[in-house]
Design a protein around this motif. Structure first.
Motif, PDB file in Angstrom:
ATOM      1  N   VAL A   1       0.839  -1.203   0.000  1.00  0.00           N
ATOM      2  CA  VAL A   1       0.000   0.000   0.000  1.00  0.00           C
ATOM      3  C   VAL A   1       0.869   1.246   0.000  1.00  0.00           C
ATOM      4  O   VAL A   1       0.618   2.214  -0.747  1.00  0.00           O
ATOM      5  CB  VAL A   1      -0.951  -0.016   1.200  1.00  0.00           C
ATOM      6  N   CYS A   2       1.906   1.261   0.826  1.00  0.00           N
ATOM      7  CA  CYS A   2       2.779   2.438   0.903  1.00  0.00           C
ATOM      8  C   CYS A   2       3.468   2.708  -0.427  1.00  0.00           C
ATOM      9  O   CYS A   2       3.593   3.868  -0.854  1.00  0.00           O
ATOM     10  CB  CYS A   2       3.819   2.246   2.008  1.00  0.00           C
ATOM     11  N   VAL A   3       3.913   1.656  -1.079  1.00  0.00           N
ATOM     12  CA  VAL A   3       4.627   1.840  -2.350  1.00  0.00           C
ATOM     13  C   VAL A   3       3.677   2.308  -3.439  1.00  0.00           C
ATOM     14  O   VAL A   3       4.039   3.143  -4.285  1.00  0.00           O
ATOM     15  CB  VAL A   3       5.333   0.533  -2.742  1.00  0.00           C
TER      16      VAL A   3
ATOM     17  N   ALA B   1       5.027   7.679   4.520  1.00  0.00           N
ATOM     18  CA  ALA B   1       4.142   6.535   4.742  1.00  0.00           C
ATOM     19  C   ALA B   1       4.831   5.460   5.588  1.00  0.00           C
ATOM     20  O   ALA B   1       4.238   4.900   6.513  1.00  0.00           O
ATOM     21  CB  ALA B   1       3.693   5.960   3.398  1.00  0.00           C
ATOM     22  N   LEU B   2       6.082   5.145   5.269  1.00  0.00           N
ATOM     23  CA  LEU B   2       6.794   4.097   6.010  1.00  0.00           C
ATOM     24  C   LEU B   2       7.009   4.494   7.466  1.00  0.00           C
ATOM     25  O   LEU B   2       6.814   3.673   8.386  1.00  0.00           O
ATOM     26  CB  LEU B   2       8.128   3.796   5.331  1.00  0.00           C
ATOM     27  N   PHE B   3       7.414   5.734   7.716  1.00  0.00           N
ATOM     28  CA  PHE B   3       7.605   6.178   9.096  1.00  0.00           C
ATOM     29  C   PHE B   3       6.279   6.230   9.852  1.00  0.00           C
ATOM     30  O   PHE B   3       6.234   5.943  11.059  1.00  0.00           O
ATOM     31  CB  PHE B   3       8.283   7.549   9.118  1.00  0.00           C
ATOM     32  N   ALA B   4       5.197   6.582   9.173  1.00  0.00           N
ATOM     33  CA  ALA B   4       3.897   6.618   9.840  1.00  0.00           C
ATOM     34  C   ALA B   4       3.471   5.216  10.282  1.00  0.00           C
ATOM     35  O   ALA B   4       2.991   5.023  11.413  1.00  0.00           O
ATOM     36  CB  ALA B   4       2.851   7.226   8.910  1.00  0.00           C
TER      37      ALA B   4
ATOM     38  N   ALA C   1      11.230  -2.872  11.327  1.00  0.00           N
ATOM     39  CA  ALA C   1      11.385  -3.160   9.905  1.00  0.00           C
ATOM     40  C   ALA C   1      10.920  -1.976   9.050  1.00  0.00           C
ATOM     41  O   ALA C   1      11.603  -1.571   8.092  1.00  0.00           O
ATOM     42  CB  ALA C   1      10.607  -4.420   9.537  1.00  0.00           C
ATOM     43  N   PHE C   2       9.771  -1.392   9.388  1.00  0.00           N
ATOM     44  CA  PHE C   2       9.286  -0.255   8.616  1.00  0.00           C
ATOM     45  C   PHE C   2      10.170   0.978   8.826  1.00  0.00           C
ATOM     46  O   PHE C   2      10.342   1.780   7.905  1.00  0.00           O
ATOM     47  CB  PHE C   2       7.838   0.061   8.988  1.00  0.00           C
TER      48      PHE C   2
ATOM     49  N   GLY D   1      11.968   2.971   5.993  1.00  0.00           N
ATOM     50  CA  GLY D   1      11.801   4.414   5.879  1.00  0.00           C
ATOM     51  C   GLY D   1      13.121   5.158   5.822  1.00  0.00           C
ATOM     52  O   GLY D   1      13.250   6.153   5.093  1.00  0.00           O
ATOM     53  N   MET D   2      14.121   4.666   6.579  1.00  0.00           N
ATOM     54  CA  MET D   2      15.429   5.324   6.539  1.00  0.00           C
ATOM     55  C   MET D   2      16.073   5.187   5.161  1.00  0.00           C
ATOM     56  O   MET D   2      16.681   6.139   4.642  1.00  0.00           O
ATOM     57  CB  MET D   2      16.333   4.712   7.606  1.00  0.00           C
ATOM     58  N   VAL D   3      15.945   4.005   4.570  1.00  0.00           N
ATOM     59  CA  VAL D   3      16.509   3.803   3.233  1.00  0.00           C
ATOM     60  C   VAL D   3      15.818   4.724   2.225  1.00  0.00           C
ATOM     61  O   VAL D   3      16.469   5.395   1.402  1.00  0.00           O
ATOM     62  CB  VAL D   3      16.383   2.328   2.819  1.00  0.00           C
TER      63      VAL D   3
END
Length: 602
Positions: free
Chosen positions: A370-372, A383-386, A409-410, A414-416
Motif C-alpha cells: 500500500v505504501c509503495v 508513509a513508512l515512518f507513519a 522493519a518499517f 523508511g530510513m533507506v
C-alpha cells in the motif's frame, strides 16, 4: 604299577560352587549390617534406655541368607540397516508402484489421444474402471495380514487416478462443464479424505494430494486457470481433515501446490504481460487466501500447538500479495488494505494461539504494498515512518515484541527511502537543497525523529537492549535523528527564503545540535538509570556541533551568520559548563548533608 592320587573334577567343581555361594552370603550379610548401621546412626537414642547385657535375651538362630543372583548382562542391540527395517522396503515399493501407475493413467489419457489409439470414451472409461478397481482391491488387501501398506498405496492410486480422470474429461476432452467437473472432483477428494480418516492413515491423503499435484499439469497444458481451480478444490476438500486429525503433512500437501501454481502464474503474467485472465487470477488468489485463513484458524482453535496450520495460513496469503501486477492502483490499495486488516485482526485476536501472529508478517508486506503504491519517491518515507510509529505505539501500549520488530522493519525501510529522497548532497549545496527539499521533507523528518525515539525507548523498555549497552543504541539513533532534524530545519528555511534561507538553516541547525547535546549532558545529572547513555550521547552531539561549526559553517555561512553561529555556540558552551559544575557541586553538598544526618542518627 601304582599311580598317584587322582583328583575328582566333579568334586572340585562342587567345592568351587560352595565357596562362591559362601562368598555371596558373606557379601549379603555385610550389606545388611551396613544398612542397619546407617539406620542406627540416623535414629536418635531413646532417653533412659540401656541395652541389655549379653545373654539376657535369647539370641535367634542365624537364618541362612539365600544367594543373590548376579544381574544379567543386557545384550547390545544393534539397529539393522534401513533397508532391513520392518516396512521400509514395502513402503518404497508401494509408493513407486503408485507413482508409476498414475503416470500410466496419464499416458493413457493424453498420449493415446495424441496417437489416435482407442476412442476417447474407451480411454476415459478404462481410467475410471482402473481407479475404482484399485480402490476396491486396496480395501480388501488392507484387511489381510500385512496388507496395510499395499492397501493404502492401492487406494491412494485409485482416488488420484479418478481425480485425474475428471480433470481430463473437463479440461482435455471438454466433456464436462467447469462447475460440474469441479463438483465431481470435490466429491472424489472428499471420499478419499473420508477413507483416510477412517483408516487413520495420513499417508493415504498425502499420496492422493501429491499424485494429483504432480501429474495434473500434464492434463491442463501447464499452469492454467483450470489447473489452479482443481488444486483449489483439493485445498478446500481436504480442509475438514484439520477438524478431525492433527496431520501436518496433509496441511502442507494441500496448500503448497495451489500456492506454487498461483505464484508461477503471477510470474508468467508479470513477464509476458497482457490483460487476459487477470480477474480470474485475482479471484483465485482471494479464494485460496480465504480457505487458508478459515482452515488455519479452525485448526489452531482445535490444537493450540499446531504451528504448521499457522504457517500454511500465512503461506496461502502470499499469492494475494502479488495482486499489484494484476490490477490498477485503486483496486490494489483496497485488496492489500483488506488483507492487512484481516491478518492484523487474526494476530491480535487473544483467543487464538500465539504462533498465529505469523500472519502479522503478511500484514506488514501488504501495508508495504500500500505504501509503495499510493506514494511517490519523496512521500514514501512519510508513509513508512507513519506505519512504523503506529506499530511502535502498539508495542508501547501492549508490551508486544512482535509489533516492535514490525515497527523496526518499517523504520529501517523508511530510513533507506529517506536517504534516497534526501541525499547528503541536498544538505550541502544551496541549489540542490532548493530543488529537492520541501514540505514532504519536513514531515518525513519529524516522523523519522519520532520513530527513532520510540525505537530506542522501547528497546530499553522491553529488555531487548541492556541498560549497560544503551550507549550503543542511543548514539546511532542520535546521529540519524540529527540528520533528519537538520534536513527539516534547512527545508523549512529554504521553503521560506529559497537559496538565501539555506545558510540560515545551517546556522539554526548548528545551534539546535548544541542545544540538544547540552540538554542531554544536563539530563544525565538527573537520571540514574540512563546517566551514562545520556552523558555519552550529549557529549557526542556537542562535539559534532563544534566540528560542524569549524569544518562546514566557517566556510559556508556569510559574515553575520558566521559570527552569530560562533557567538551562540560559545555562549551555550559557557552556560552549559557553568550549569554542569553547579549541578555537580549541589550533588556533592546533598551527599555530605545526607551523610551528616545519617551519622547524627547513629
Amino acid at each position: 604299577m601304582t599311580s598317584g592320587p587322582l583328583i575328582d573334577p566333579a568334586r572340585l567343581e562342587w567345592m568351587s560352587g560352595e565357596l562362591a555361594a559362601l562368598a555371596r552370603r558373606v557379601d549379603g550379610i555385610g550389606a545388611e549390617l551396613n544398612m542397619l548401621g546407617n539406620q542406627l546412626r540416623h535414629t536418635p537414642p531413646v532417653p533412659g534406655y540401656a541395652p541389655p547385657p549379653p545373654g539376657a535375651w535369647p539370641q535367634p538362630a542365624p537364618q541362612p541368607v539365600p544367594p543373590r543372583p548376579w544381574p544379567p548382562t543386557q545384550p547390545v542391540v544393534r539397529r539393522p540397516p534401513w533397508w532391513q527395517r520392518e516396512g521400509v522396503v514395502s513402503r518404497l515399493l508401494a509408493v513407486a508402484g503408485a507413482g508409476v501407475t498414475l503416470v500410466g493413467v496419464v499416458l493413457l489419457l493424453v498420449l493415446a489421444a495424441q496417437a489416435g489409439l482407442f476412442g476417447p470414451a474407451v480411454r476415459v472409461g478404462a481410467g475410471a474402471a482402473l481407479s475404482a478397481a484399485l480402490v476396491c482391491i486396496g480395501q480388501r488387501v488392507r484387511t489381510r495380514p500385512g496388507g496395510n501398506v499395499g492397501g493404502i498405496a492401492m487406494a491412494a492410486t485409485g482416488f488420484a487416478g479418478g481425480y485425474l480422470d475428471v480433470v481430463a474429461m473437463t479440461v482435455f476432452y471438454g466433456w464436462l462443464a467447469a462447475p460440474v467437473g469441479l463438483a465431481i472432483a470435490l466429491a472424489i477428494a472428499a471420499c478419499g479424505m473420508a477413507l483416510a480418516v477412517s483408516w487413520r492413515s495420513q499417508w493415504l491423503a498425502v499420496l492422493v494430494l501429491c499424485g494429483v499435484a504432480v501429474l495434473a499439469p500434464a492434463l491442463t497444458d501447464g499452469i492454467t486457470i483450470p489447473l489452479i481451480a482443481f488444486l483449489a478444490v483439493l485445498q478446500f476438500g481436504c480442509a475438514p481433515v484439520q477438524l478431525l486429525r492433527d496431520w501436518s503433512y496433509v496441511h502442507i500437501a494441500r496448500t503448497a501446490p495451489v500456492v506454487i501454481a498461483l505464484l508461477l502464474a503471477l510470474g508468467e503474467h508479470l513477464i509476458n504481460g497482457g490483460t487476459e485472465h487477470r480477474v480470474a487470477l485475482l479471484v483465485a488468489c482471494i479464494v485460496v487466501a480465504a480457505i487458508g485463513a478459515v482452515s488455519g484458524v479452525a485448526a489452531t482453535r482445535r490444537v493450540a500447538t499446531d504451528v504448521t496450520a499457522s504457517t500454511m495460513l500465512a503461506i496461502s496469503a502470499l499469492p494475494l500479495l502479488g495482486s499489484p501486477v494484476l490490477v490498477d492502483h485503486q483496486v490494489t490499495v483496497a485488496v492489500q488494505g483488506l488483507l492487512a486488516a484481516a491478518m492484523l485482526g487474526l494476530g491480535a485476536y487473544s483467543k487464538l494461539a500465539s504462533h498465529i501472529r505469523i500472519a502479522a508478517a503478511v500484514a506488514g508486506l501488504a501495508l508495504l504494498n500500500v505504501c509503495v503504491v499510493v506514494t511517490r519517491a519523496e512521500t514514501l518515507p512519510i508513509a513508512l515512518f507513519a506505519v512504523s510509529v503506529a506499530f511502535l505505539a502498539v508495542s508501547f501500549q501492549q508490551r508486544a515484541r512482535g509489533a516492535y520488530f514490525m515497527g523496526l522493519a518499517f523504520a529501517l525501510g523508511g530510513m533507506v527511502a529517506y536517504l534516497d529522497a534526501v541525499a547528503p548532497d541536498a544538505l550541502v549545496t544551496a541549489d540542490r537543497a532548493a530543488a529537492v527539499l520541501g514540505v514532504s521533507t519536513i514531515l518525513a523528518s519529524l516522523l523519522g525523529v519520532g520513530a527513532l525515539a520510540l525505537l530506542v525507548r522501547q528497546a530499553l523498555h522491553l529488555g531487548l537492549v541492556a541498560r549497560a549497552n544503551a550507549e550503543a543504541v542511543c548514539l546511532p539513533a542520535a546521529i540519524a535523528g540529527l540528520y533528519a532534524a537538520s534536513a527539516a530545519i534547512i527545508a523549512a528555511c529554504v521553503a521560506v527564503g529559497g537559496t538565501d534561507g539555506f545558510t540560515v538553516g545551517h546556522c539554526l541547525a548548528t545551534i539546535v545540535w548544541m542545544l540538544v547535546g547540552i540538554a542531554m549532558v544536563l539530563w544525565s545529572q538527573r537520571t540514574a538509570a540512563n546517566a551514562h547513555a545520556a552523558l555519552g550521547t550529549g557529549l557526542a552531539l556537542v562535539a559534532a556541533a563544534v566540528a560542524k561549526l569549524f569544518l562546514f559553517d566557517l566556510a559556508t555561512l556569510d559574515g553575520l551568520l558566521r559570527a552569530g553561529a560562533f557567538l551562540a555556540v560559545g555562549l551555550l558552551l559557557l552556560a552549559a559548563g557553568t550549569r554542569y559544575a553547579r549541578s555537580l557541586a549541589s550533588r556533592g553538598d546533598r551527599k555530605v548533608s545526607s551523610d551528616s544526618a545519617a551519622s547524627a542518627t547513629r
